[in-house]
Design an enzyme around this catalytic site. Structure first.
Site, PDB file in Angstrom:
ATOM      1  N   GLU A 170     -20.350  -4.120  10.072  1.00 59.80           N
ATOM      2  CA  GLU A 170     -21.234  -3.199  10.792  1.00 59.80           C
ATOM      3  C   GLU A 170     -22.372  -3.927  11.501  1.00 59.80           C
ATOM      4  O   GLU A 170     -22.766  -3.534  12.611  1.00 59.80           O
ATOM      5  CB  GLU A 170     -21.801  -2.165   9.818  1.00 59.80           C
ATOM      6  CG  GLU A 170     -20.791  -1.152   9.302  1.00 59.80           C
ATOM      7  CD  GLU A 170     -19.999  -1.642   8.114  1.00 59.80           C
ATOM      8  OE1 GLU A 170     -19.131  -0.893   7.634  1.00 59.80           O
ATOM      9  OE2 GLU A 170     -20.229  -2.796   7.670  1.00 59.80           O
TER      10      GLU A 170
ATOM     11  N   ARG B 135     -25.907  -0.268   6.552  1.00 63.02           N
ATOM     12  CA  ARG B 135     -25.728  -1.702   6.368  1.00 63.02           C
ATOM     13  C   ARG B 135     -26.243  -2.499   7.571  1.00 63.02           C
ATOM     14  O   ARG B 135     -26.423  -3.709   7.475  1.00 63.02           O
ATOM     15  CB  ARG B 135     -24.245  -2.006   6.145  1.00 63.02           C
ATOM     16  CG  ARG B 135     -23.589  -1.122   5.111  1.00 63.02           C
ATOM     17  CD  ARG B 135     -22.127  -1.422   4.948  1.00 63.02           C
ATOM     18  NE  ARG B 135     -21.932  -2.466   3.948  1.00 63.02           N
ATOM     19  CZ  ARG B 135     -20.733  -2.815   3.486  1.00 63.02           C
ATOM     20  NH1 ARG B 135     -19.644  -2.220   3.947  1.00 63.02           N
ATOM     21  NH2 ARG B 135     -20.615  -3.762   2.574  1.00 63.02           N
TER      22      ARG B 135
ATOM     23  N   LYS C  49       0.846  -1.192   0.000  1.00 57.60           N
ATOM     24  CA  LYS C  49       0.000   0.000   0.000  1.00 57.60           C
ATOM     25  C   LYS C  49       0.884   1.245   0.000  1.00 57.60           C
ATOM     26  O   LYS C  49       1.817   1.364   0.791  1.00 57.60           O
ATOM     27  CB  LYS C  49      -0.907  -0.015   1.235  1.00 57.60           C
ATOM     28  CG  LYS C  49      -2.082   0.920   1.151  1.00 57.60           C
ATOM     29  CD  LYS C  49      -3.067   0.644   2.267  1.00 57.60           C
ATOM     30  CE  LYS C  49      -4.320   1.489   2.116  1.00 57.60           C
ATOM     31  NZ  LYS C  49      -5.311   1.206   3.166  1.00 57.60           N
TER      32      LYS C  49
END
Length: 676
Positions: free
Chosen positions: A396, A424, A281
């Site tokens: 979530e 969600r 990354k």
């Protein structure tokens, strides 16, 4: 000559040699870094997939073949390779290139993404449609290691393996979640599994063994178990194999040759295949490599690109962070980076500081986040109380139900989620938190207009969804100091509590002593004779400014800060509304079923018994409910939606004109004095 600028489309990649591909990767990184330094955006994840994107577009014939980017924040190289170089400088700006894939931008963008964990299900749907139509397009999906752990991803993997769908899954592992075994034997076994001989001989062997008299089925089971044991020993992909998905890995994600050879062979295999790719990354920009959380996006730390941004594929060659993170000191004659003025603390910072203060006094307070400890501020609480913060990853639903269990167990859980991601977990809020009437504090961060991340991230839908739920208190502060009081109010009562606050900076107010407020009690900020403004959240300040502006035109306007959308302070609002010609509600939320609808419902219910309210007109001002809100700065979006002071004032004037109402006072008169 720039190779990137010369590309007409991804098909041109097939004519480039290895040296040109390396140069192209460097150009893509330089373009992303220099652009994102100005516009902001998801830098680290996009820098990490440059070679992977090139390899996929060389092998697949987009847009006939479909490449799905799970979440989509790593799609900047994809956008640059598919004809958006000239517009890339408008990234995340009004009318410009979106920060996530957008079908309206390009036929190469398969799906309007933005939420993690959706890619596998989308790809499975595309592949199933292909099979039903008997067409031949190839489907690939790139999913990150964190998103792979979401419940939706695991459900999709189970279905893909069960149906044996022809599909290429690329697991982009940037070492943020998974740390699999890497070794020579693993690589060797992957090469064997990619060979046609292995695939055909495995099937033939299983068929032969199964036909053995009497012992066939048992021998087959033992043989397959042994084969799984060998794979499990040598590779980290046994879970996928057990699900029926061929696992290949680990492949170096910045080696174009290895990527090309592996992906080409994987595309020729039958059934679903997952290729595990290891990437770095932030590749090509040292600060993003060293601070992978800070440079994930979308608001980035300061970036100093230096006099010449050399951003090749080697991370040590990248531009330097303004604080010198590269390890090299600045030259004596170098110009120091400009100092930007100190920013006012945003609502998230004020919220978490108040939570930390309360957590020092109350050991029952526990923080929960779903893979966003930094964005929600929970990392600060974790630094002080590491044992009292739980990061469940991109889950979530689990976060909300876990909080319910903690509350039943006597704790005071705080679930800090962005408004867009709380969507969600709607069933868990209904079934677990509200039905059980547990004191869970839902910290609804990024409520309202969020800005550059666009349609998938605007926090505009949560308030109407929550208004229908029994037992749930819904509140929003008019400023950052009232936020502190509402945090204390939420934790001092015994019911579910949704506290909405925006991404914005606060007003820079001096600290005041926070107080526990009466639940459901509004406050009158200004008395008025002609019009009543009732606002919910920080938009109250803009409504106050509109009242000042219209006062110079002769209108006497009362202003109420509702504080609570549920329970609504009906008595105070109706008392202030009596005798007025117009009542205007203000909210930064979709108007369909939102705060203003609640006020209108209260007025309509009272009209029958209270004649003095029968001539009162009600105008609801907020985000229109018939469209999504695009990307752009929050200020620009508010201007376009007419939610800035100018736009709000214009909407009020239009309502007055429709009523044929005239001010009682002479234009230019001083406004009514504030009540508080």
């Amino acid at each position: 000559m720039s190779i990137l600028a010369s590309l007409q489309g991804p098909a041109d990649l097939r004519h480039l040699d290895d040296g040109q591909l390396q140069q192209l990767a460097a150009e893509i990184r330089e373009t992303i870094i220099t652009t994102v330094a100005i516009t902001g955006g998801h830098l680290g994840s996009s820098l990490g997939v440059v070679e992977l994107t090139i390899a996929l577009h060389r092998l697949l014939e987009s847009p006939r073949d479909r490449i799905v980017w799970d979440t989509g924040h790593q799609a900047y190289p994809h956008k640059l390779l598919t004809g958006r170089l000239d517009q890339f400088g408008t990234l995340r700006q009004i009318g410009g290139v979106g920060g996530f894939p957008r079908r309206s931008e390009s036929p190469h963008d398969v799906f309007d993404g933005g939420h993690a964990g959706t890619g596998l299900s989308i790809a499975q749907g595309l592949a199933t449609a292909r099979d039903l139509k008997r067409s031949h397009e190839r489907i690939a999906v790139v999913v990150g290691d964190a998103a792979l752990m979401s419940g939706l991803s695991l459900e999709a993997l189970n279905d893909i393996g069960h149906r044996k769908t022809q599909l290429l899954i690329v697991l982009n592992d940037n070492e943020m979640s998974i740390s699999p075994t890497v070794g020579a034997f693993s690589k060797y076994l992957s090469q064997i599994k990619l060979s046609p001989a292995w695939q055909s001989s495995k099937t033939a062997y299983d068929s032969l063994v199964e036909k053995l008299p009497i012992v066939g089925p048992t021998a087959l089971e033992l043989s397959q178990r042994l084969r799984r044991s060998v794979v499990n020993f040598a590779q980290p992909g046994q879970l996928f194999e057990d699900l029926g998905i061929t696992y290949i890995g680990v492949v170096p994600g910045h080696d174009l040759h290895a990527l090309g050879e592996t992906l080409r062979a994987a595309l020729d295999l039958k059934g679903p295949v997952i290729v595990h790719v290891r990437t770095q990354k932030g590749r090509g920009f040292d600060p993003a490599v060293n601070d992978q959380i800070g440079f994930h996006g979308a608001a980035l730390p300061p970036m100093d690109l230096g006099p010449k941004a050399d951003s090749g594929s080697n991370s040590s060659d990248g531009p330097r962070h303004a604080d010198g993170d590269s390890g090299e000191s600045m030259a004596d004659d170098a110009t120091p980076p400009a100092r930007t003025p100190a920013k006012k603390p945003n609502y998230t910072a004020v919220f978490i500081d108040e939570v930390i203060a309360l957590a020092r006094e109350d050991p029952r307070i526990v923080g929960i986040t779903a893979g966003m400890p930094t964005g929600t501020g929970m990392s600060k609480l974790q630094a002080v109380f590491p044992e009292r913060v739980i990061d469940v990853g991109i889950a979530e639903q689990h976060a909300v139900t876990l909080a319910t269990g903690l509350a039943i167990g006597g704790m005071r859980p705080i679930v800090a989620l962005y408004s867009t991601f709380l969507q969600r977990a709607f069933d868990q809020v209904v079934h677990d938190v509200c039905q059980n009437d547990q004191p869970v504090l839902l910290a609804v961060d990024r409520a309202g207009i969020v800005g550059e991340d666009g349609t998938s991230h605007q926090g505009m839908f949560t308030l109407p969804a929550q208004r229908q739920l029994p037992n749930l208190v819904i509140a929003a502060p008019r400023d950052e100091q009232e936020l502190r009081s509402l945090v204390r109010t939420a934790l001092a009562q015994d019911h579910p509590f949704a506290l909405h606050y925006p991404r914005d900076a606060g007003f820079g107010l001096d600290p005041v002593e926070p107080a526990i407020l009466p639940v459901g009690r509004a406050e009158v900020l200004r008395e008025g004779r002609d019009i009543l403004f009732v606002g919910f959240g920080p938009i109250v300040q803009r409504a106050f400014d509109v009242a000042d502006r219209l006062a110079t035109e002769g209108w006497s306007i009362g202003v109420v800060n509702a504080r609570f959308a549920k329970p609504l302070d009906v008595d105070l609002i109706l008392e202030q509304a009596r005798g007025k010609r117009l009542l205007v509600t203000f909210e930064e939320s979709v108007v369909s079923g939102g705060f203003g609808s609640g006020v209108l419902e209260a007025v309509e219910a009272a009209r029958v018994a209270q004649p003095e309210l029968r001539e009162l007109a009600v105008r609801i001002v907020g985000i229109p409910g018939d469209r999504f809100v695009d990307h752009g700065s929050a200020a620009d979006l508010r201007r376009l939606l007419r939610l800035d002071v100018d736009g709000l004032a214009a909407q009020v004037r239009e309502a007055l004109a429709e009523l044929g109402a005239m001010p009682r006072a002479t234009p230019g008169a001083a406004p009514e004095p504030a009540a508080v």
